[in-house]
Scaffold this active site. Structure first.
Site, short mmCIF file in Angstrom:
data_model
loop_
_atom_site.label_atom_id
_atom_site.label_comp_id
_atom_site.label_asym_id
_atom_site.label_seq_id
_atom_site.Cartn_x
_atom_site.Cartn_y
_atom_site.Cartn_z
CG HIS A 226 -3.63 -1.53 9.34
ND1 HIS A 226 -3.63 -0.92 8.10
CD2 HIS A 226 -2.88 -2.67 9.20
CE1 HIS A 226 -2.91 -1.65 7.26
NE2 HIS A 226 -2.46 -2.71 7.89
CD GLN B 198 -2.87 0.99 2.43
OE1 GLN B 198 -3.00 -0.09 3.01
NE2 GLN B 198 -3.55 2.07 2.77
CG ASP C 207 -0.34 -5.55 7.58
OD1 ASP C 207 -0.74 -4.56 6.93
OD2 ASP C 207 0.17 -5.45 8.71
CB CYS D 139 -5.56 -0.44 5.17
SG CYS D 139 -6.26 0.54 6.49
#
Length: 230
Positions: A168, A90, A183, A98
């Protein structure tokens, strides 16, 4: 709980099936839906529908980052980085996405198991598969159709947009019988052993409980991505 992620770039999504499920429809995905995971206690997990394909976790970011970094350092040290999992880093210019990254990581790694439709997601995904991990984030940030669907979804949420980074999203997904933690702010997917469509949430809860034990703030929320109950 309807926590939001925060940061710069796109508006923040809520960790809420009532928000995410309409988003799935907007981007052309059918046959799957998100349901709340209210508890990781064994008796409560029995009520989560099956097949369980992925689980999206929302948590306080700053408190957890140091602990997560140690987990990924250990994977790299042991040479366990997976090579066959769809992953994208990202970039800073899409900082509020996210939640979308976690959802897209789930869908992309279920490509051969779910109906990804013929809409906005598939159009982006077909292009994303042809470029590298670092380029996929830019490809997403430049996709005006997905950005519009994302913004519409974010504006429909129940909680106010945050000024600072607070939460997140990451996902746990069943890829060919293996459980991966993905992630978008980590360097690569983290392998967590075997899993099944009947036990994914329970299997993922092992890693989640470790994370919760190492973070003082317990404001976590989770959604399971499951086969849609017709």
């Amino acid at each position: 709980m309807s926590a939001r992620e925060g940061g710069g770039g796109w508006q923040a999504l809520e960790s809420n099936p009532e928000t995410i499920n309409p988003f799935l429809k907007k981007i052309g995905i059918g046959g799957v839906e998100c349901v709340d995971v209210f508890s990781f206690d064994d008796e409560m997990l029995e009520f989560i529908p099956k097949p369980q394909l992925a689980m999206i976790l929302c948590f306080p970011s700053s408190e957890a980052r140091e602990f997560l970094q140690t987990q990924y350092d250990e994977v790299e040290k042991n040479g366990q980085k997976p090579a066959d999992v769809f992953f994208m880093n990202q970039s800073a210019d899409i900082g509020n996405a996210c939640g979308t990254f976690a959802l897209f990581h789930s869908l992309a790694n279920l490509e051969n198991r779910i109906n990804i439709g013929d809409g906005k997601f598939k159009n982006w995904f077909e292009k994303a598969k042809l470029v590298g991990e670092d380029e996929r984030s830019d490809l997403l940030s430049e996709d005006t159709e997905l950005a519009e669907a994302h913004e519409e979804t974010a504006e429909e949420g129940e909680t106010e947009q945050p000024d600072n980074v607070e939460y997140h999203f990451i996902t746990y997904v069943n890829k060919d019988g293996k459980l991966y933690e993905i992630d978008s702010c980590a360097p690569f997917p983290r392998p967590l052993g075997n899993t099944t469509d009947e036990t994914l949430v329970k299997d993922a809860s092992v890693a989640v409980k470790q994370l919760m034990d190492n973070v003082q703030q317990l404001s976590f929320s989770a959604m399971a991505l499951v086969g849609k109950q017709e």
